[in-house]
Design a protein around this motif. Structure first.
Motif, PDB file in Angstrom:
ATOM      1  N   ALA A 106       0.903  -1.144  -0.061  1.00  0.00           N
ATOM      2  CA  ALA A 106       0.002  -0.047   0.183  1.00  0.00           C
ATOM      3  C   ALA A 106       0.765   1.274   0.050  1.00  0.00           C
ATOM      4  N   TYR A 107       1.925   1.146   0.848  1.00  0.00           N
ATOM      5  CA  TYR A 107       2.937   2.366   0.683  1.00  0.00           C
ATOM      6  C   TYR A 107       3.423   2.720  -0.648  1.00  0.00           C
ATOM      7  N   GLU A 136       0.710   4.279  -2.756  1.00  0.00           N
ATOM      8  CA  GLU A 136       0.430   5.431  -2.339  1.00  0.00           C
ATOM      9  C   GLU A 136       1.662   6.200  -2.783  1.00  0.00           C
ATOM     10  N   GLN A 183       1.193   6.777  -6.678  1.00  0.00           N
ATOM     11  CA  GLN A 183       0.298   7.783  -6.849  1.00  0.00           C
ATOM     12  C   GLN A 183       0.802   9.265  -6.676  1.00  0.00           C
ATOM     13  N   VAL A 184       1.375   9.379  -5.371  1.00  0.00           N
ATOM     14  CA  VAL A 184       1.855  10.859  -5.225  1.00  0.00           C
ATOM     15  C   VAL A 184       2.815  11.397  -6.382  1.00  0.00           C
ATOM     16  N   ARG A 215       3.248  19.380   2.009  1.00  0.00           N
ATOM     17  CA  ARG A 215       2.197  18.564   2.526  1.00  0.00           C
ATOM     18  C   ARG A 215       2.002  18.471   4.073  1.00  0.00           C
ATOM     19  N   ARG A 217       0.138  19.918   6.183  1.00  0.00           N
ATOM     20  CA  ARG A 217      -0.786  19.740   6.536  1.00  0.00           C
ATOM     21  C   ARG A 217      -1.423  18.547   6.350  1.00  0.00           C
ATOM     22  N   GLU A 218      -1.102  17.560   5.203  1.00  0.00           N
ATOM     23  CA  GLU A 218      -1.465  16.387   5.206  1.00  0.00           C
ATOM     24  C   GLU A 218      -0.886  15.396   6.077  1.00  0.00           C
ATOM     25  N   ILE A 250      -2.743  15.757   9.082  1.00  0.00           N
ATOM     26  CA  ILE A 250      -4.095  14.944   9.335  1.00  0.00           C
ATOM     27  C   ILE A 250      -3.718  13.277   9.571  1.00  0.00           C
ATOM     28  N   ARG A 251      -2.582  12.912   8.828  1.00  0.00           N
ATOM     29  CA  ARG A 251      -2.362  11.590   8.965  1.00  0.00           C
ATOM     30  C   ARG A 251      -2.093  11.324  10.480  1.00  0.00           C
ATOM     31  N   LYS A 252      -1.278  12.213  10.947  1.00  0.00           N
ATOM     32  CA  LYS A 252      -0.796  12.026  12.362  1.00  0.00           C
ATOM     33  C   LYS A 252      -2.076  12.081  13.407  1.00  0.00           C
ATOM     34  N   ALA A 305      -1.473   7.936  12.656  1.00  0.00           N
ATOM     35  CA  ALA A 305      -0.088   7.283  11.913  1.00  0.00           C
ATOM     36  C   ALA A 305       0.820   7.481  12.814  1.00  0.00           C
ATOM     37  N   ARG A 308       5.029   7.888  14.034  1.00  0.00           N
ATOM     38  CA  ARG A 308       6.016   8.501  13.420  1.00  0.00           C
ATOM     39  C   ARG A 308       6.839   7.699  12.261  1.00  0.00           C
ATOM     40  N   GLN A 334       5.456   5.206  10.704  1.00  0.00           N
ATOM     41  CA  GLN A 334       4.480   4.961   9.423  1.00  0.00           C
ATOM     42  C   GLN A 334       4.724   6.205   8.293  1.00  0.00           C
ATOM     43  N   GLN A 361       6.422   6.186   4.691  1.00  0.00           N
ATOM     44  CA  GLN A 361       5.886   6.800   3.419  1.00  0.00           C
ATOM     45  C   GLN A 361       6.816   7.700   2.634  1.00  0.00           C
TER      46      GLN A 361
END
Ligand SMILES: Nc1ncnc2c1ncn2[C@@H]1O[C@H](COP(=O)(O)OP(=O)(O)O)[C@@H](O)[C@H]1O
Ligand SMILES: [Mg+2]
Lengths: 234, 401
Positions: free
Chosen positions: B3-4, B7, B10-11, B299, B301-302, B305-307, B311, B313, B315, B319
């Motif tokens: 998944a990483y 992801e 995609q980025v 990113r 802010r992203e 959000i993840r944290k 999420a 550290r 993880q 990423q």
């Protein structure tokens, strides 16, 4: 009152920000409990300490002194990774600005907590879709946030907050960016969630929003001025 | 874990132009290093091929330039027999005589390499028609010649086959030589490398001496040894013998020496290109780090959000680390393929033409280089941005606009 019923137990909580020479006491000794299934709002003027309290309740920040028990766990002493784990498993956040990942569609936004919890992809998507359907936008699952209205985005955020089945749903001005019609839709959703036994804490400026909850904590200068059922005179 | 990667891909795809621009340096660096590796491999094959084709048991002796009395040091005809008879393992000694001369066959006048040859054959080119120079030619200093494949095709382009020109004559100046033999291609075209070791029109060395060096001295001796095995010892004995005879100093020069010069030349080229490649990789790595830092900032802010969602550290670190890894892996693999392509073009199109030997493509080395650089670039330049992302404070990150 049975203490085991309390999802949140706070005693003597203080938070002091030290910015250089200056020390700001944002919270000055709070003590309160929130029972499982309660729907509580926190109100107060700007600078009264609402955001600070939310950050502590949300395990994004640690209190300076005092104890905080969440769902029976003393979280005051946990390290960053343990706090992350608590946020993942016990808490769901709903923000004023929705805070969805912009490049990612609704479904994948909702699967995110499950991804961090290590759930397999199939199961993640099944559960996420279930939650999206529950908040009424299952059919919009494959849309990106930019393709959704504010109300829809906030529903996605609520679905994401609930997907890990948290002990507490924390909402910071959840209707602050919404028009009155969508606001009332979101509040209706909160009512419904509360009716199914969710514990909900909402920070708001808006008396109208606070009145929908069952109990209102009013703060001023880092202390709780009043703690009364909604509908009681302020 | 997969998944990483999905992801991260995609980025990177979402920022395609930026990702590709970032990678130019890395692609160029890896391509340079890999192409040199491939070409060097081809060159190694070529050098060994060239010296397989030449007569490895010959050497040339000449006076050391640094000494005063050049006249005394020059060779006389008596030295030929002296060396040949005194030193064991020496098959033939002739004056080294080669000149660029106009060779005339009537309708064609062409500048060719002209020189003396022994009946013992210094040349390794195969005979395709007629005969080689024999002992009688040498003893009688007869006016015969053996011509090379190059001379044959240029002097007699209309001749249907080599055997048709046996018995015809060529003129060098006023002298006429009867063609008694035609040689074929040496496997290696050494002339293309500037190694002037094949003679186009070879006459008996005695004839050469009589017609062009009569009574004179000459500056070089060509020596043919029985075997290349202890050439160095034969060289040493020859130099010593001549030194004691003439009271002068000499040195010997063989193809092993040329090979070592070529070898060290390519070592230096390899080092220079390697250094250039390393610098370009450093620059490329800094480029990747820069783009990842920009990405982390953009990113923020992203990440917040993840944290907030939970999420850890590690993880978040993973990423961003995987994003760097994908970025540099893509760059290194692309660079490797371009490098192999360029190297193969240089080898097949240039080196192999000269040497007749095509080097194999060193895939293993190329892959090791690409994987090695991807790993190093990611570890050195991808870790810091990922660390920066991982240690962001979620509250501040969420507030970031
Ligand atoms: N990170 C911080 N550093 C220093 N002071 C802060 C910080 N965050 C909040 N404060 C201060 O703490 C007090 C409470 O702020 P806050 O919790 O944001 O109140 P509210 O959300 O009710 O407006 C204010 O005086 C504010 O200036
Ligand atoms: Mg605030």
């Amino acid at each position: 009152m049975n203490r085991a019923d309390n999802v949140i137990d706070i005693a003597g909580l203080t938070k002091t920000y030290a910015s250089g020479e200056l020390q700001v006491q944002a919270l000055r000794g709070l003590t309160f409990s929130i029972k499982r299934g309660e729907y509580v709002s926190i109100m107060g003027p700007s600078g009264s300490g609402k955001s600070t309290l939310m950050n502590v309740l949300g395990c994004l920040d640690r209190a300076t002194t005092g104890t905080y028990k969440l769902d029976g766990i003393d979280v005051s002493q946990l390290d960053d990774n343990q706090l992350a784990e608590i946020r993942l498993k016990k808490l769901g956040f709903v923000f004023q600005g929705f805070n969805l990942l912009a490049r990612t569609d609704a479904l994948r936004n909702v699967t995110l907590p499950l991804f961090y919890a290590g759930m397999p992809a199939k199961e993640r998507e099944r559960r996420a879709l279930e939650r999206l359907t529950e908040v009424g936008i299952g059919e919009r699952a494959r849309h990106k946030p930019t393709e959704l209205s504010g109300g829809e985005q906030q529903r996605v955020a609520i679905a994401r907050a609930l997907v890990n089945d948290p002990a507490v749903l924390l909402a910071d001005e959840p209707t602050g960016n919404l028009d009155s019609k969508t606001s009332s839709e979101i509040l209706a959703l909160f009512d419904r969630l509360s009716a199914t036994g969710r514990t909900i804490i909402v920070v708001t400026h808006d008396e109208g929003v606070a009145k929908r909850s069952r109990r209102i904590l009013r703060m001023l200068d880092g202390v709780i001025m009043s703690d009364a059922p909604a509908g009681a005179p302020a | 874990m997969l998944a990483y990667f999905i992801e991260a891909a995609q980025v990177l795809m979402a920022n395609r132009t930026r990702s590709i621009l970032t990678l130019i340096g890395l692609v160029a660096g890896v391509a340079t290093i890999v192409s040199v590796q491939v070409a060097a491999n081809g060159m190694a094959g070529a050098v060994s091929g060239i010296f397989k084709g030449t007569n490895a048991s010959t050497f040339i002796v000449f006076p050391k330039i640094t000494q005063g009395n050049a006249a005394r040091a020059a060779f006389r005809v008596s030295d030929l027999a002296l060396v040949q008879e005194t030193i064991p393992g020496v098959v033939s000694v002739i004056p080294y005589s080669r000149s660029q001369t106009i060779v005339d066959v009537g309708h064609h006048r062409i500048r060719l390499r002209f020189g003396g040859e022994s009946d013992k054959r210094f040349s390794t080119a195969p005979l395709v028609a007629g005969r080689t120079i024999n002992a009688d030619d040498v003893a009688g200093a007869s006016s015969v010649c053996v011509i090379s494949d190059n001379a044959f095709s240029r002097l007699f382009p209309e001749a249907p086959s080599a055997s048709d020109i046996i018995g015809r004559s060529v003129y060098v100046g006023s002298k006429r030589y009867v063609i008694v033999g035609v040689l074929g291609k040496t496997k290696i075209d050494t002339a293309a490398l500037g190694l002037d070791i094949s003679t186009d029109v070879a006459i008996p060395y005695t004839t050469f001496y009589k017609n062009y060096q009569r009574g004179g001295t000459f500056p070089f001796l060509s020596v043919l040894a029985a075997t290349s095995a202890d050439l160095k010892s034969v060289e040493a004995q020859t130099v010593k013998l001549l030194a004691s005879t003439h009271g002068s100093q000499y040195q010997a020069f063989d193809f092993g020496f040329i090979a070592s010069i070529i070898g060290s030349f390519f070592n230096i080229v390899g080092l220079i290109v390697g250094a250039v490649g390393a610098i370009s990789l450093l620059v490329a790595g800094i480029g990747i780090m820069n783009i990842m830092l920009v990405s982390v900032t953009e990113r923020t802010r992203e990440i917040g959000i993840r944290k907030a969602i939970g999420a850890r550290r590690s993880q978040v670190l993973l990423q961003f680390f995987i994003e760097s890894l994908l970025l540099s892996a893509f760059g290194c693999i692309t660079g490797m393929l371009i490098g192999v392509g360029l190297g193969a073009i240089v080898d097949r199109g240039f080196i192999a033409r000269i040497s007749g030997v095509t080097g194999s493509i060193p895939w293993l080395e190329a892959i090791v280089i690409a994987v090695g650089f991807a790993t190093i670039v990611t570890l050195v330049f991808g870790t810091y941005p990922a660390y920066r992302a991982a240690k962001l404070d979620p509250i501040q990150a969420l507030r970031y606009e």
